[in-house]
Write an enzyme that holds these catalytic residues in place. Structure first.
Site, PDB file in Angstrom:
ATOM      1  N   HIS A  93       0.815  -1.098  -0.087  1.00  7.82           N
ATOM      2  CA  HIS A  93      -0.027  -0.159  -0.062  1.00  7.82           C
ATOM      3  C   HIS A  93       0.981   1.119   0.030  1.00  7.82           C
ATOM      4  O   HIS A  93       2.120   1.250  -0.125  1.00  7.82           O
ATOM      5  CB  HIS A  93      -1.031   0.033   1.286  1.00  7.82           C
ATOM      6  N   ASP A  98       3.989  -4.400   3.219  1.00  4.57           N
ATOM      7  CA  ASP A  98       5.272  -4.756   2.933  1.00  4.57           C
ATOM      8  C   ASP A  98       5.858  -6.238   3.237  1.00  4.57           C
ATOM      9  O   ASP A  98       6.833  -6.514   2.538  1.00  4.57           O
ATOM     10  CB  ASP A  98       6.259  -3.700   4.177  1.00  4.57           C
TER      11      ASP A  98
END
Length: 422
Positions: free
Chosen positions: A14, A303
């Protein structure tokens, strides 16, 4: 290389967000964060912009336009050609929407009022809403590396008891950083939740840097960098990256950690590629009506999800240096190719390191690969190595002393008996 069945899988992080939580003594608590609807873990306008730009870059590379490299995605949104899968959090869902807006929601992309979007006052001209699919976050073992998984927690606890992790934790440099942080914030930190402080400070430096220097008297860049270094090493340990193999309870702990973290995602990708290949060449009929026209399958995630792919392929160093984890809007893409000359399957790995960066082909960095294209056998070997012995939701329940462990042991003994005494 000519391809007859192009198919590619981006796994992206994101965009920029607010902290997901913070330490109790932090002067910037939840009410300090007002963008994205307000509160913890929300995508910022900067994060939206990062994915809007990434979507435009993806369009420029893959969509059938005069500027693109491959010309295999349609210039106007076609629901049969793509599927967007997001983890069930606002920041990943809105990142996916922002990315699709960059790919297919711009005026001038050829979108037709009355066909692709309503011709109504107030509707943004050219905006085509594209569905983003999701699943329950807590049980999403493919996209959420922190899903509910007792086995992962059990393995991590074992890893922390290993000589390598214990010696590292007790070393003078590491213990001094953790002890100092504990004293400064009056809060005890274990390796599991240490990330909270560097994550919050990283974001606060973006949004409140001047105030951070004034309100947080102990903050300075030198100590912050020391905290980040400790956190980066914890991150590596959690993914089973050790200097030497860690053998405990007749298990390779590093491999077992990687299996529960990377295994479901890598096998989902490879499984879809295999189905695509089988359907294209008449080896399979079930599900082919859906997958034959499909060209683009997205994983909008975190991540740790991007990191899971990099670690599985042995190229995590490209996230670690100079940063310990994939940055905002980082994306690792696996392109599937079939050579029309020898009818063999190949893949190409492409990495977008961070917002503002381009696409870099990284295939040759993978062990067993030479050049931009690599045999699909290499990717299948990775997936096979990381395949869990049971479906992820069941394998996550297998811990020492669990009922499922005992059942597995019984099955193994039974199989051994049948083989020996048949």
């Amino acid at each position: 290389m000519a391809s007859t069945v192009p198919y590619f899988f981006p796994v992206w992080r994101h965009g920029d967000r607010s902290p997901t939580t913070t330490f109790r003594a932090d002067p910037f608590q939840e009410d300090s964060w007002t963008f994205g609807g307000g509160g913890w873990g929300q995508l910022s306008p900067l994060g939206m912009s990062q994915h809007l730009k990434l979507g435009k870059m993806i369009r420029n590379r893959y969509v059938d336009t005069g500027n693109s490299t491959y010309n295999f995605l349609p210039s106007i949104y076609d629901q049969k050609t793509m599927h967007v899968r997001s983890t069930g959090l606002n920041r990943t869902l809105v990142s996916a929407m922002s990315n699709m807006l960059g790919m297919y929601g711009q005026d001038g992309n050829g979108n037709r009022a009355g066909t692709d979007y309503p011709e109504e006052s107030g509707w943004p001209r050219g905006f085509v809403p594209i569905p983003v699919h999701t699943v329950d976050y807590a049980t999403d073992h493919i996209g959420n590396m922190d899903s509910d998984c007792p086995r992962r927690e059990w393995l991590w606890n074992l890893a922390q008891q290993s000589d390598e992790v214990t010696n590292w934790r007790n070393s003078a440099n590491v213990s001094s950083v953790i002890d100092k942080l504990t004293s400064l914030v009056n809060e005890t930190w274990d390796l599991e939740n240490f990330w909270v402080v560097p994550d919050a400070l990283f974001i606060e430096q973006i949004y409140f840097n001047k105030s951070l220097q004034e309100k947080n008297s102990w903050f300075n860049q030198v100590f912050y960098n020391q905290i980040v270094d400790v956190n980066d090493q914890i991150y590596m340990f959690q993914y089973g990256i050790f200097d030497n193999p860690v053998k405990m309870q007749n298990m390779d702990i590093g491999l077992e950690l990687l299996k529960v973290r990377s295994g479901p995602l890598m096998n989902d990708i490879v499984g879809r590629i295999k189905t695509k290949s089988d359907c294209a060449f008449g080896k399979q009929t079930t599900g082919c009506d859906w997958i034959n026209p499909l060209k683009y399958f997205v994983y909008s995630a975190h991540d740790e999800t991007v990191y899971a792919v990099l670690v599985a392929l042995g190229i995590e160093r490209f996230a670690i240096i100079p940063h310990g984890y994939p940055l905002y809007s980082a994306a690792v893409s696996i392109e599937y190719w079939r050579n029309s000359t020898d009818n063999s399957d190949y893949f190409k790995l492409v990495y977008h390191k961070e917002a503002g960066d381009g696409f870099n082909v990284m295939t040759s960095e993978i062990n067993g690969c030479n050049g931009d294209y690599c045999s699909m056998d290499v990717l299948e070997q990775v997936a096979n190595k990381l395949r869990t012995e049971l479906p992820a939701e069941e394998w996550c329940l297998v811990t020492q002393g669990s009922l499922l462990t005992k059942k597995l042991g019984f099955v193994l003994v039974l199989v051994f008996s049948l083989v020996v005494f048949r």
